[in-house]
Motif scaffolding. Structure first.
Motif, short mmCIF file in Angstrom:
data_model
loop_
_atom_site.label_atom_id
_atom_site.label_comp_id
_atom_site.label_asym_id
_atom_site.label_seq_id
_atom_site.Cartn_x
_atom_site.Cartn_y
_atom_site.Cartn_z
N LYS A 95 26.23 -39.00 -9.02
CA LYS A 95 27.06 -39.80 -8.12
C LYS A 95 26.29 -41.02 -7.61
O LYS A 95 26.81 -42.13 -7.57
CB LYS A 95 27.53 -38.93 -6.95
N GLU A 96 25.04 -40.81 -7.23
CA GLU A 96 24.20 -41.92 -6.76
C GLU A 96 23.98 -42.95 -7.86
O GLU A 96 24.10 -44.16 -7.64
CB GLU A 96 22.85 -41.38 -6.26
N ALA A 97 23.66 -42.47 -9.05
CA ALA A 97 23.40 -43.39 -10.17
C ALA A 97 24.65 -44.20 -10.51
O ALA A 97 24.57 -45.41 -10.74
CB ALA A 97 22.91 -42.60 -11.38
N ILE A 98 25.80 -43.55 -10.52
CA ILE A 98 27.05 -44.25 -10.82
C ILE A 98 27.35 -45.29 -9.74
O ILE A 98 27.72 -46.43 -10.05
CB ILE A 98 28.22 -43.25 -10.96
N SER A 99 27.15 -44.91 -8.47
CA SER A 99 27.44 -45.85 -7.38
C SER A 99 26.54 -47.08 -7.42
O SER A 99 26.91 -48.15 -6.95
CB SER A 99 27.33 -45.15 -6.02
N ARG A 100 25.36 -46.94 -8.01
CA ARG A 100 24.42 -48.06 -8.13
C ARG A 100 24.50 -48.73 -9.50
O ARG A 100 23.65 -49.53 -9.85
CB ARG A 100 23.01 -47.56 -7.81
N GLN A 101 25.50 -48.37 -10.27
CA GLN A 101 25.81 -48.98 -11.56
C GLN A 101 24.74 -48.79 -12.63
O GLN A 101 24.47 -49.68 -13.43
CB GLN A 101 26.17 -50.46 -11.39
N PHE A 102 24.13 -47.60 -12.64
CA PHE A 102 23.21 -47.24 -13.71
C PHE A 102 23.98 -46.61 -14.85
O PHE A 102 25.03 -45.98 -14.64
CB PHE A 102 22.13 -46.28 -13.21
N ASP A 103 23.45 -46.75 -16.05
CA ASP A 103 24.03 -46.11 -17.22
C ASP A 103 23.38 -44.75 -17.48
O ASP A 103 24.01 -43.85 -18.02
CB ASP A 103 23.81 -46.99 -18.47
N GLU A 118 28.19 -38.19 -20.29
CA GLU A 118 29.55 -38.32 -19.80
C GLU A 118 29.99 -39.76 -19.95
O GLU A 118 29.19 -40.63 -20.29
CB GLU A 118 29.61 -37.87 -18.34
N ASP A 119 31.26 -40.03 -19.67
CA ASP A 119 31.78 -41.39 -19.80
C ASP A 119 31.04 -42.39 -18.92
O ASP A 119 30.71 -43.49 -19.35
CB ASP A 119 33.27 -41.44 -19.43
N LEU A 124 19.45 -37.10 -17.80
CA LEU A 124 18.43 -36.50 -18.67
C LEU A 124 17.29 -35.95 -17.86
O LEU A 124 16.74 -36.63 -16.99
CB LEU A 124 17.89 -37.57 -19.64
N ASN A 125 16.93 -34.72 -18.14
CA ASN A 125 15.72 -34.09 -17.61
C ASN A 125 14.96 -33.54 -18.82
O ASN A 125 15.50 -32.70 -19.54
CB ASN A 125 16.08 -32.97 -16.64
#
Length: 162
Positions: A95-103, A118-119, A124-125
């Protein structure tokens, strides 16, 4: 482009150094935290650029807690993951990564490999080369390769000692 992604080596670098020799040429090494004071040794051994973040056990490290990278066409967030409670799930970090526009978001901390595509986000870990915690307790790492068309491909691999 070929990127080696590792995490949670906890100052036990023998597997990492052996792996780097086996893999050969890489364009970037990403370490997702808990190097525990062996940052300089890892950077020296890598013979390529290194992006490394601080983990929860990197107490006296000057490493950043997060790094934002551009790898090919992808915006990538590197973090250890403990600030996002990844031990209970990946929802917060994604959620954090998406909100900050990371792929892509890459993290460690759990010592368990994970690849979720996901879309809106790739999470990745790579697991741990030194102290794996998943079923079977196999040491793992990840490879990210960018093909000729600019597309990323990921593999999570078991490290096998000679």
């Amino acid at each position: 482009m070929k990127v080696l992604i590792v995490s949670d080596t906890h100052r036990q670098n023998r597997n990492l150094f052996d792996l780097m020799k086996k893999i050969g040429s890489i364009d970037l090494l990403i370490h997702l935290g808990d190097a525990e004071g062996s940052e300089d040794e890892i950077k020296l051994e890598a013979k390529c650029p290194v992006a490394m973040v601080a983990g929860n056990n990197d107490f006296f490290s000057g490493l950043d807690k997060e790094i934002e990278l551009q790898i090919g066409k992808y915006r990538v967030l590197l973090t250890h993951g403990h600030f996002y409670y990844v031990t209970v799930g990946t929802e917060n970090i994604k959620k954090e990564a998406i909100s900050r526009q990371f792929d892509i978001v890459m993290f460690g901390h759990t010592h368990r490999p994970l690849l979720e595509i996901e879309d809106k986000i790739i999470a990745l870990n790579p697991g741990s080369l030194s102290y794996p915690r998943q079923d079977g307790r196999m040491s793992t790492y990840a490879i990210m390769e960018i093909d000729d068309k600019g597309e990323a491909h990921f593999t999570i691999n078991e490290y096998k000692k000679c």
